[in-house]
Design an enzyme around this catalytic site. Structure first.
Site, PDB file in Angstrom:
ATOM      1  CB  CYS A   1      -0.931   0.021   1.207  1.00  0.00           C
ATOM      2  SG  CYS A   1      -2.372  -1.010   0.961  1.00  0.00           S
TER       3      CYS A   1
ATOM      4  CG  PHE B   1       5.372  -5.963   4.091  1.00  0.00           C
ATOM      5  CD1 PHE B   1       4.443  -6.961   3.870  1.00  0.00           C
ATOM      6  CD2 PHE B   1       4.955  -4.787   4.700  1.00  0.00           C
ATOM      7  CE1 PHE B   1       3.115  -6.791   4.253  1.00  0.00           C
ATOM      8  CE2 PHE B   1       3.628  -4.601   5.084  1.00  0.00           C
ATOM      9  CZ  PHE B   1       2.708  -5.615   4.867  1.00  0.00           C
TER      10      PHE B   1
HETATM   11  C1  UDX Z   1      -0.787  -0.208   5.856  1.00  0.00           C
HETATM   12  C2  UDX Z   1      -1.686   0.653   6.766  1.00  0.00           C
HETATM   13  O1  UDX Z   1      -1.167   0.628   8.112  1.00  0.00           O
HETATM   14  C3  UDX Z   1      -3.108   0.131   6.734  1.00  0.00           C
HETATM   15  O2  UDX Z   1      -3.954   0.983   7.489  1.00  0.00           O
HETATM   16  C4  UDX Z   1      -3.578   0.068   5.281  1.00  0.00           C
HETATM   17  O3  UDX Z   1      -4.875  -0.497   5.212  1.00  0.00           O
HETATM   18  C5  UDX Z   1      -2.627  -0.754   4.431  1.00  0.00           C
HETATM   19  O4  UDX Z   1      -1.298  -0.235   4.543  1.00  0.00           O
HETATM   20  P1  UDX Z   1       0.395  -2.586   6.077  1.00  0.00           P
HETATM   21  O5  UDX Z   1       1.166  -2.158   4.874  1.00  0.00           O
HETATM   22  O6  UDX Z   1      -0.285  -3.911   6.047  1.00  0.00           O
HETATM   23  O7  UDX Z   1      -0.750  -1.514   6.416  1.00  0.00           O
HETATM   24  O8  UDX Z   1       1.367  -2.601   7.360  1.00  0.00           O
HETATM   25  P2  UDX Z   1       1.953  -1.451   8.292  1.00  0.00           P
HETATM   26  O9  UDX Z   1       1.902  -1.946   9.687  1.00  0.00           O
HETATM   27  O10 UDX Z   1       1.347  -0.136   8.052  1.00  0.00           O
HETATM   28  O11 UDX Z   1       3.492  -1.423   7.885  1.00  0.00           O
HETATM   29  C6  UDX Z   1       3.940  -0.968   6.629  1.00  0.00           C
HETATM   30  C7  UDX Z   1       5.447  -0.961   6.561  1.00  0.00           C
HETATM   31  O12 UDX Z   1       5.992   0.060   7.395  1.00  0.00           O
HETATM   32  C8  UDX Z   1       6.084  -2.271   7.016  1.00  0.00           C
HETATM   33  O13 UDX Z   1       7.165  -2.597   6.190  1.00  0.00           O
HETATM   34  C9  UDX Z   1       6.553  -1.952   8.418  1.00  0.00           C
HETATM   35  O14 UDX Z   1       7.616  -2.757   8.821  1.00  0.00           O
HETATM   36  C10 UDX Z   1       6.963  -0.502   8.260  1.00  0.00           C
HETATM   37  N1  UDX Z   1       6.950   0.241   9.537  1.00  0.00           N
HETATM   38  C11 UDX Z   1       5.780   0.444  10.203  1.00  0.00           C
HETATM   39  C12 UDX Z   1       8.134   0.739  10.052  1.00  0.00           C
HETATM   40  O15 UDX Z   1       9.209   0.562   9.475  1.00  0.00           O
HETATM   41  N2  UDX Z   1       8.104   1.430  11.240  1.00  0.00           N
HETATM   42  C13 UDX Z   1       6.949   1.657  11.927  1.00  0.00           C
HETATM   43  O16 UDX Z   1       6.992   2.292  12.995  1.00  0.00           O
HETATM   44  C14 UDX Z   1       5.743   1.136  11.381  1.00  0.00           C
END
Ligand code: UDX
Ligand code: ADP
Length: 464
Positions: A278, A340
């Site tokens: 996303c 991821f």
């Molecule tokens: C995201 C949105 O959170 C969600 O609301 C939407 O519907 C879809 O996109 P998702 O991609 O499934 O969800 O996971 P998310 O927990 O948001 O993490 C995305 C990426 O950011 C991951 O690679 C995660 O490791 C990274 N991340 C997240 C960080 O590096 N640091 C953080 O503090 C949070």
């Protein structure tokens, strides 16, 4: 049309599968059929053995077990399910275009358009069509234009109902969402359609958490939410590089700023870079939309979030090469994690793919262990990048089912995913079996650096 008895969802992926499973579990009186063109995927959803479900999500197996066969069905009969349903969710994938106008930025809407055309050709009775996939603003208009020109007198209402679940916590997010957003038309028929969907969610979600807006606000809110979240990660990652240069500790900084209630403590973990289907796609969409309206400053502002993320992945790989005496050629480097993020088997846009690609360019031998990702997926991810021939990807990357085998004789370990199990490993045993000096590059701030250094590792963590 306000009481829905039959729902069809097109697309049995990471969004459609868990979302519909929860709706079915919470609304036993509604028949929910999830259809997909991919027969293997549907077969996996129907597999007796719940370990074989195509999507790994904590708690999903129990929800599927509860509803499957009762009022939750998985099928490849797309047309039949469309025909029977009063409400149709579109939950197909919308990858970034890899060709033509908007290549690398705009969303490829061919799957969405195909769905709309299929619905148009099959429908014999009025339907509510719900956009569930993340879509660029104004997609509903395109869907409406296809549906309204069928000439068979069937009436369609189009709603936008963006999904906010995060993978790895999808079931909890669906059971207890911060909010549900439903966008629809403001006329009487639009309102009726909105009410029909509100009534479904009201079965388990307090009504004050169900927001209704116009379609465009709903579509744009989804892109905005993801852009803001991704921006937080890029912001903390930008600071992580500064911390490394100046001797500050990114965890301490995150804690200090997170206690400011205006900033908040969530989503401040520095990492090797965000991945997932996303964030990048949605920001690229935003950039594309802004550019198409001539809003260059807006586009450039958001594009910087992606530029920072790409930099974070590249500099992680470059640091490994530099630290291993400027050459990794022929050296075994073990990746702990490929997904991821933890608690998912999804690898789309995972930082691991790009770090591996950079290290393969330096002729490293990469070993991968991930508790949930299959070997075929790892190879497919690298092949998709198209940097080198498939044969070379197979030669350069070996996957393991046992982490201790994966690290044997390695020069370095790189932690790419924050799986909890990595913390509990016997790190002394790992150290004993590695080449010396034994390096660990923690891309997730996951491991106890002090403990590892005491064992003898040369340990580096993002932002420290
Ligand atoms: C995201 C949105 O959170 C969600 O609301 C939407 O519907 C879809 O996109 P998702 O991609 O499934 O969800 O996971 P998310 O927990 O948001 O993490 C995305 C990426 O950011 C991951 O690679 C995660 O490791 C990274 N991340 C997240 C960080 O590096 N640091 C953080 O503090 C949070
Ligand atoms: P998401 O993360 O958005 O759920 P996925 O790629 O996991 O994305 O799932 C999307 C699913 O939609 C895939 O399983 C794909 O086969 C399916 N799909 C795409 N187009 C169609 C279509 N026209 N009819 C039925 N299924 C489709």
């Amino acid at each position: 049309m306000s009481k829905i008895k039959n729902i069809c969802c097109i697309g049995a992926g990471y969004v459609g599968g868990p979302t519909m499973a929860v709706i079915a579990a919470k609304c036993p009186e509604i028949k929910v059929t999830i259809v997909d063109l991919n027969a293997a995927r549907i077969a996996a959803w129907n597999d007796e053995n719940l370990d074989n479900l195509p999507v790994y999500e904590p708690g999903l197996d129990a929800i599927v077990a509860q509803a499957r066969g009762r009022n939750l069905f998985f099928s490849t009969e797309v047309e039949k399910a469309i025909d029977e349903a009063e409400m149709i969710f579109i939950s197909v994938n919308t990858p970034t275009k890899t060709y033509g106008l908007g290549k690398g930025k705009a969303a490829d809407l061919k799957f969405i358009e195909l769905c709309a055309r299929q619905i148009a050709s099959v429908a014999k009775s009025d339907k509510i069509v719900v956009e569930k996939s993340t879509l660029p603003v104004r997609t509903a208009e395109a869907i409406r234009s296809i549906l309204d020109n069928t000439g068979n007198g069937v009436k369609f209402q189009i709603l936008s109902n963006p999904e906010f679940l995060a993978e790895g916590t999808a079931i909890d997010d669906l059971l207890h969402p911060d909010r549900v957003l439903i966008g629809g038309d403001s006329d009487e028929e639009g309102q009726e359609a909105i009410d029909a969907l509100v009534n479904i969610y009201a079965n388990w979600i307090p009504t004050e958490r169900i927001l209704t807006t116009n379609v465009w606000s709903s579509e744009l809110s989804k892109l905005t939410a993801n852009a803001f979240l991704a921006q937080r990660v890029s912001s903390i990652n930008a600071m992580s590089e500064l911390c490394e240069k100046t001797g500050a500790d990114i965890n301490e900084v995150a804690r200090a700023i997170g206690m400011d209630s205006r900033i908040g403590s969530k989503f401040l973990k520095s990492s090797v870079g965000f991945g997932g289907s996303c964030f990048q796609k949605d920001i690229l969409n935003l950039v594309y939309i802004a550019k198409s309206y001539g809003l260059d400053e807006v586009a450039d502002y958001w594009e910087q979030v992606i530029i920072m993320n790409d930099h974070q992945k590249r500099r992680f790989a470059a640091n490994i090469v530099k630290t291993l005496y400027n050459t990794v050629s022929g050296k075994k480097i073990t990746f702990l994690g490929w997904a991821f993020k933890k608690d998912t088997n999804d690898t789309r846009e995972s930082a691991a793919i790009y770090v591996a690609d950079d290290l393969l360019l330096e002729q490293a031998n990469i070993a991968v262990y991930d508790p949930k990702v299959e070997e075929t997926q790892i190879h497919a991810d690298l092949d998709y990048l198209d940097t080198r021939r498939k044969k070379e990807n197979r030669k350069g990357v070996t996957t393991f089912n046992d982490p201790y085998e994966a690290v044997k004789d390695a020069h370095a370990i790189a932690v790419l995913t924050e799986w909890d199990e990595f913390k509990g490993y016997d790190w002394q045993r790992i150290y004993d079996n590695m080449k010396k000096p034994a390096f660990v590059f923690d891309g997730r701030n996951l491991l106890d650096g002090q403990k590892l250094r005491e064992i003898g590792f040369v340990f580096q963590s993002i932002g420290k």
